[in-house]
Design an enzyme around this catalytic site. Structure first.
Site, PDB file in Angstrom:
ATOM      1  N   LYS A 113     -23.724  44.082-109.375  1.00  9.92           N
ATOM      2  CA  LYS A 113     -22.896  43.424-108.376  1.00  9.92           C
ATOM      3  C   LYS A 113     -22.279  44.482-107.479  1.00  9.92           C
ATOM      4  O   LYS A 113     -21.330  45.162-107.849  1.00  9.92           O
ATOM      5  CB  LYS A 113     -21.780  42.589-109.014  1.00  9.92           C
ATOM      6  CG  LYS A 113     -21.068  41.746-107.949  1.00  9.92           C
ATOM      7  CD  LYS A 113     -19.585  41.682-108.180  1.00  9.92           C
ATOM      8  CE  LYS A 113     -18.888  40.975-107.006  1.00  9.92           C
ATOM      9  NZ  LYS A 113     -18.902  41.791-105.765  1.00  9.92           N
ATOM     10  N   GLU A 116     -14.835  53.848-114.862  1.00 13.50           N
ATOM     11  CA  GLU A 116     -14.376  54.928-113.980  1.00 13.50           C
ATOM     12  C   GLU A 116     -13.354  54.290-113.065  1.00 13.50           C
ATOM     13  O   GLU A 116     -13.695  53.573-112.132  1.00 13.50           O
ATOM     14  CB  GLU A 116     -15.563  55.525-113.216  1.00 13.50           C
ATOM     15  CG  GLU A 116     -15.277  56.894-112.639  1.00 13.50           C
ATOM     16  CD  GLU A 116     -14.846  56.823-111.185  1.00 13.50           C
ATOM     17  OE1 GLU A 116     -13.615  56.900-110.954  1.00 13.50           O
ATOM     18  OE2 GLU A 116     -15.707  56.702-110.317  1.00 13.50           O
ATOM     19  N   CYS A 169     -11.635  58.038-105.275  1.00 11.16           N
ATOM     20  CA  CYS A 169     -10.821  58.056-106.489  1.00 11.16           C
ATOM     21  C   CYS A 169     -10.478  59.472-106.925  1.00 11.16           C
ATOM     22  O   CYS A 169      -9.569  59.673-107.735  1.00 11.16           O
ATOM     23  CB  CYS A 169     -11.545  57.328-107.620  1.00 11.16           C
ATOM     24  SG  CYS A 169     -13.220  57.907-107.907  1.00 11.16           S
ATOM     25  N   GLU A 197      -1.719  55.220-106.006  1.00  8.26           N
ATOM     26  CA  GLU A 197      -2.880  55.792-105.343  1.00  8.26           C
ATOM     27  C   GLU A 197      -2.849  55.407-103.858  1.00  8.26           C
ATOM     28  O   GLU A 197      -2.733  54.229-103.517  1.00  8.26           O
ATOM     29  CB  GLU A 197      -4.159  55.276-105.999  1.00  8.26           C
ATOM     30  CG  GLU A 197      -5.408  56.029-105.605  1.00  8.26           C
ATOM     31  CD  GLU A 197      -6.611  55.649-106.451  1.00  8.26           C
ATOM     32  OE1 GLU A 197      -7.584  56.414-106.448  1.00  8.26           O
ATOM     33  OE2 GLU A 197      -6.577  54.592-107.110  1.00  8.26           O
TER      34      GLU A 197
END
Length: 485
Positions: free
Chosen positions: A180, A255, A289, A386
């Site tokens: 996906k 992750e 990231c 973040e």
């Protein structure tokens, strides 16, 4: 070249070797973030389509698991060659849907091919063991075999390379996959289906479904057929998937989010640190990231570093990723811009000083100025959250111990960076930092030969390197007795 890019732009799902639409006929618009224009549509599929993709993968696994390592290695080598033969059109397709500069997209496509080639080689190195037996008339054999059907859920920021880290080891191990891709950037994922068909990877080995994250993800997590899920994305979503995986005891690779610190010590080469910091922060407009979230600069060089770093940030060329010389493209959407604005406003309210950028770019849309904020403090939101945008907060620290403490003061532990010319400090600090990836005097460290993954709430498992195939394999112990010895 754009015409060639459109050759790989598929607007259907790949299930069992067939390109199909959603059962409902509904579609999702795909928007170029640089222009705001709709560049096409993809199926808005859901549970039923995902269940058929899982069934196709299960059927294909029956025969694919029996292929030899050499056969799978050849398929992956051919896939690597097909990617590299089409690097430019695949990069243009990526830039059109994601916005990053074309040079970065070419690099990502090249890295995708590198991961595929790496796992072509690793396919033939899945070794077992003969263990010395405690019984004279028995032998102990340890073998490894594919886990079965795996599901891969990938993000929008690296829509090609994130998939290569998952499809590569899956095929190498003899698994089949249901994929996906992110709704914002589906074309790079669908292109993988076309590439797999191009090189003769059997029908059903790779299936790609676009549409509702909730419905597709729900079908994947509920299915007892799916034995492993590999996910790259936010920590919040990762935690939900981990809970759902418990019901069928799936293997998982996660992750997840990051909050990368970048420490610059007094003895660092400042110019090298500035160059590394720019690369680590503003690549993909800060939407990675592993990009720097917090800059910690030792007091003795803080002012000099801040001045040089702000000057370098101001020199970055912002524009459409398809334009020559662009170094920073747009953010993915309006929501990303609004989050960046919120974090900057919070920092200014708490005493932060904007020394570069700080506002939307004159180009409009989701373009944003490369931003540097001096005088950052721990109570500012981006010390914990973040950023995922082109904002560099500069914190000051006094001692090595303080720098390490501040760097580790987060729930995350994916990537970190530090600059020093002291060999002893290199080892002390790298061993003290609680991160899965550590860059010393380097701002970009990702490579297919090294393990990629985090500690703490940044994830589980590793991708790439010789370790990256482990999560796609089951270990089996066979005791052979009655040998009459």
């Amino acid at each position: 070249m754009l015409q060639k890019a459109h050759f790989w732009k598929r607007e259907a799902n790949l299930i069992g070797g067939e390109w199909v639409g959603a059962d409902s006929g509904k579609t999702i618009d795909v928007v170029n973030p640089a222009t705001g224009e709709t560049i096409g549509t993809v199926p808005n599929a859901g549970k039923a389509e995902t269940e058929r993709a899982i069934a196709a993968a299960e059927k294909a696994f029956e025969s694919f698991r029996k292929t030899t390592a050499a056969e799978r290695a050849k398929l992956l080598r051919d896939l690597h060659d097909a990617i590299m033969d089409n690097q430019d059109p695949l990069a243009e397709l990526l830039t059109m849907e994601q916005g990053k500069p074309l040079a970065e997209s070419r690099g990502e496509v090249g890295m995708s091919a590198a991961y595929v080639l790496w796992f072509a080689e690793e396919a033939r190195r899945v070794y077992g063991d003969m263990v010395p037996s405690p019984w004279a008339d028995r032998r102990i054999m340890v073998t490894k075999q594919p886990v079965g059907v795996i599901a891969a859920i990938t993000p929008w920021n690296f829509p090609s390379s994130m998939l290569s880290r998952k499809i590569g080891p899956a095929i190498a191990a003899g698994c089949t996959a249901v994929v996906k891709p992110a709704t914002a950037t589906p074309y790079s994922g669908l292109a993988w289906g076309a590439l797999c068909q191009e090189v003769g990877i059997p029908d059903g080995v790779v299936n790609i479904v676009t549409g509702s994250a909730r419905e597709i993800g729900g079908a994947i997590m509920e299915s007892p057929v799916v034995k492993k899920v590999t996910f790259t994305g936010s920590t919040d979503v990762g935690k939900v998937l981990l809970k759902q995986a418990a019901d069928t005891v799936k293997k998982v690779s996660m992750e997840l989010g990051g909050n990368a610190p970048f420490l610059v010590f007094d003895d660092a080469d400042i110019d090298r640190a500035v160059a590394g910091g720019i690369a680590a922060k503003y690549r993909n407009s800060g939407q990675t990231c592993v990009c720097t979230n917090r800059f910690y600069v030792q007091a003795g060089i803080y002012d000099r570093f801040a001045e040089k770093f702000a000057a370098a940030a101001k020199e970055l060329k912002v524009g459409s990723g398809l334009e020559e010389g662009t170094q920073q493209g747009p953010l993915i959407d309006e929501g990303a811009v609004e989050k960046v604005e919120e974090l900057i406003a919070d920092a200014v309210d708490k005493g932060g000083n904007i020394v570069a950028g700080g506002k939307r770019h004159e180009l409009g849309g989701s373009f944003f100025e490369p931003t540097v904020i001096a005088g950052a403090t721990p109570d500012m939101r981006f010390s914990k959250e973040e950023i995922f945008g082109p904002v560099s907060p500069l914190f000051k620290f006094e001692t090595e111990e303080e720098g390490i403490r501040l760097a580790n003061d987060t729930d995350f532990g994916l990537a970190c960076y530090f600059y020093t010319q002291d060999l002893g400090r290199t080892f002390r600090v790298s061993e003290a930092l609680e991160y899965g990836l550590v860059g010393v005097n380097e701002g970009v460290i990702t490579t297919e030969v090294a393990p990629f993954g985090g500690m703490k709430e940044s994830g589980l498992g590793r991708e790439g390197s010789k370790y990256g195939i482990d999560d796609y394999l089951e270990i089996k112990y066979v005791c052979i007795g009655g040998l009459g010895m």
